[in-house]
Motif scaffolding. Sequence first.
Motif, short mmCIF file in Angstrom:
data_model
loop_
_atom_site.label_atom_id
_atom_site.label_comp_id
_atom_site.label_asym_id
_atom_site.label_seq_id
_atom_site.Cartn_x
_atom_site.Cartn_y
_atom_site.Cartn_z
N ILE A 147 3.71 -4.01 2.96
CA ILE A 147 3.24 -3.91 4.34
C ILE A 147 3.15 -5.29 5.00
O ILE A 147 3.45 -5.44 6.17
CB ILE A 147 1.89 -3.18 4.38
N GLN A 186 3.56 -4.75 17.40
CA GLN A 186 3.70 -3.32 17.64
C GLN A 186 2.85 -2.53 16.66
O GLN A 186 2.45 -3.04 15.61
CB GLN A 186 5.17 -2.93 17.45
N SER A 187 2.63 -1.27 17.02
CA SER A 187 1.90 -0.36 16.13
C SER A 187 2.63 -0.31 14.78
O SER A 187 3.85 -0.20 14.74
CB SER A 187 1.90 1.02 16.79
N GLY A 188 1.85 -0.46 13.71
CA GLY A 188 2.45 -0.41 12.37
C GLY A 188 2.97 -1.75 11.87
O GLY A 188 3.51 -1.84 10.77
N SER A 189 2.77 -2.83 12.67
CA SER A 189 3.31 -4.13 12.24
C SER A 189 2.44 -4.80 11.17
O SER A 189 2.84 -5.82 10.61
CB SER A 189 3.49 -5.06 13.44
N GLY A 190 1.25 -4.26 10.91
CA GLY A 190 0.43 -4.77 9.81
C GLY A 190 -0.82 -5.53 10.24
O GLY A 190 -1.48 -6.15 9.42
N LYS A 191 -1.18 -5.43 11.52
CA LYS A 191 -2.30 -6.21 12.05
C LYS A 191 -3.62 -5.87 11.34
O LYS A 191 -4.32 -6.76 10.86
CB LYS A 191 -2.45 -5.98 13.57
N SER A 192 -3.93 -4.58 11.28
CA SER A 192 -5.20 -4.18 10.64
C SER A 192 -5.17 -4.51 9.15
O SER A 192 -6.21 -4.81 8.55
CB SER A 192 -5.44 -2.68 10.80
N THR A 193 -3.98 -4.45 8.56
CA THR A 193 -3.86 -4.73 7.12
C THR A 193 -4.26 -6.18 6.82
O THR A 193 -4.87 -6.45 5.78
CB THR A 193 -2.43 -4.44 6.65
N ARG A 250 4.58 0.78 -0.61
CA ARG A 250 5.43 0.04 0.33
C ARG A 250 4.87 -1.37 0.54
O ARG A 250 3.66 -1.56 0.51
CB ARG A 250 5.39 0.72 1.70
N TYR A 278 -6.67 -4.04 0.04
CA TYR A 278 -5.29 -3.88 -0.44
C TYR A 278 -4.96 -4.96 -1.47
O TYR A 278 -5.41 -6.10 -1.33
CB TYR A 278 -4.29 -4.01 0.72
N ALA A 284 0.88 -1.19 0.00
CA ALA A 284 0.00 0.00 0.00
C ALA A 284 0.90 1.22 0.00
O ALA A 284 1.98 1.20 0.61
CB ALA A 284 -0.90 0.01 1.23
N GLY A 285 0.45 2.24 -0.71
CA GLY A 285 1.22 3.48 -0.76
C GLY A 285 2.65 3.27 -1.24
O GLY A 285 3.56 3.94 -0.76
#
Length: 215
Positions: free
Chosen positions: A19, A38-45, A17, A54, A14-15
Amino acid sequence: MTILVRFDRVSVAAGGRTILRNLSFDIREGDKAVFRGQSGSGKSTVLKTLLGVYPVTAGCVYFSGKPLDRDAVTAIRACAAYIGQEPVLGADTVRDALLLPFGFRAHRGKMPSADALAETLARLGLAPSILDQDCVRVSGGEKQRIAIARAQLLGKRLYLLDEVTSALDEESKRAVLDFFGDPALTVLSVAHDPAWIARCDTVFELEEGHLAGAA
Ligand SMILES: Nc1ncnc2c1ncn2[C@@H]1O[C@H](COP(=O)(O)OP(=O)(O)OP(=O)(O)O)[C@@H](O)[C@H]1O
């Protein structure tokens, strides 16, 4: 139990990059799975990839054994409920929000009775008086439970849950935990809450978009 969701060496971008990287896991019908990291590790993705948000750039996602093409995304959207941290209820009052989908052709004739509404709310620790409240006045945790109630009334069996217990007091949390204990429901979730994680049968650890562990 049948495998409902399979990620087979999946990468997602996405964007511009990458993910998710080379991610593989299976979810069987009735499983309760949680993604930590951690935050940004891709869980919601991971959750959003299943909804076709995506593009999969490598590997393959399967739903009910079929690759995730447009038809499979439509099938997932029909049977799955994504509950994010601030669900949009899309109506003035809570009652209208709960009944909104039953005005659509796909659900016409399946309007829930007043008893069914009250019973579903009670299972989620919500008082019947919330039905007449304005949606703008309900809290984030209440909105999530109203969205879960709506999904339950629609007969959804696959739940994609993003931090649904983080805003709840102990009593409401217990109600939500018990609700999702139903063996007929399959759950893919993102959570940090130890009480939620303890109820899940598989815990996936994500680290910078790849699977660092599963237990
Ligand atoms: N549409 C997008 N365009 C660009 N980058 C994105 C997009 N969506 C997500 N990302 C990035 O992908 C990474 C993973 O995001 P994601 O929301 O999946 O993480 P997360 O583990 O759920 O984080 P959090 O716990 O903070 O919610 C983050 O670095 C995020 O900035």
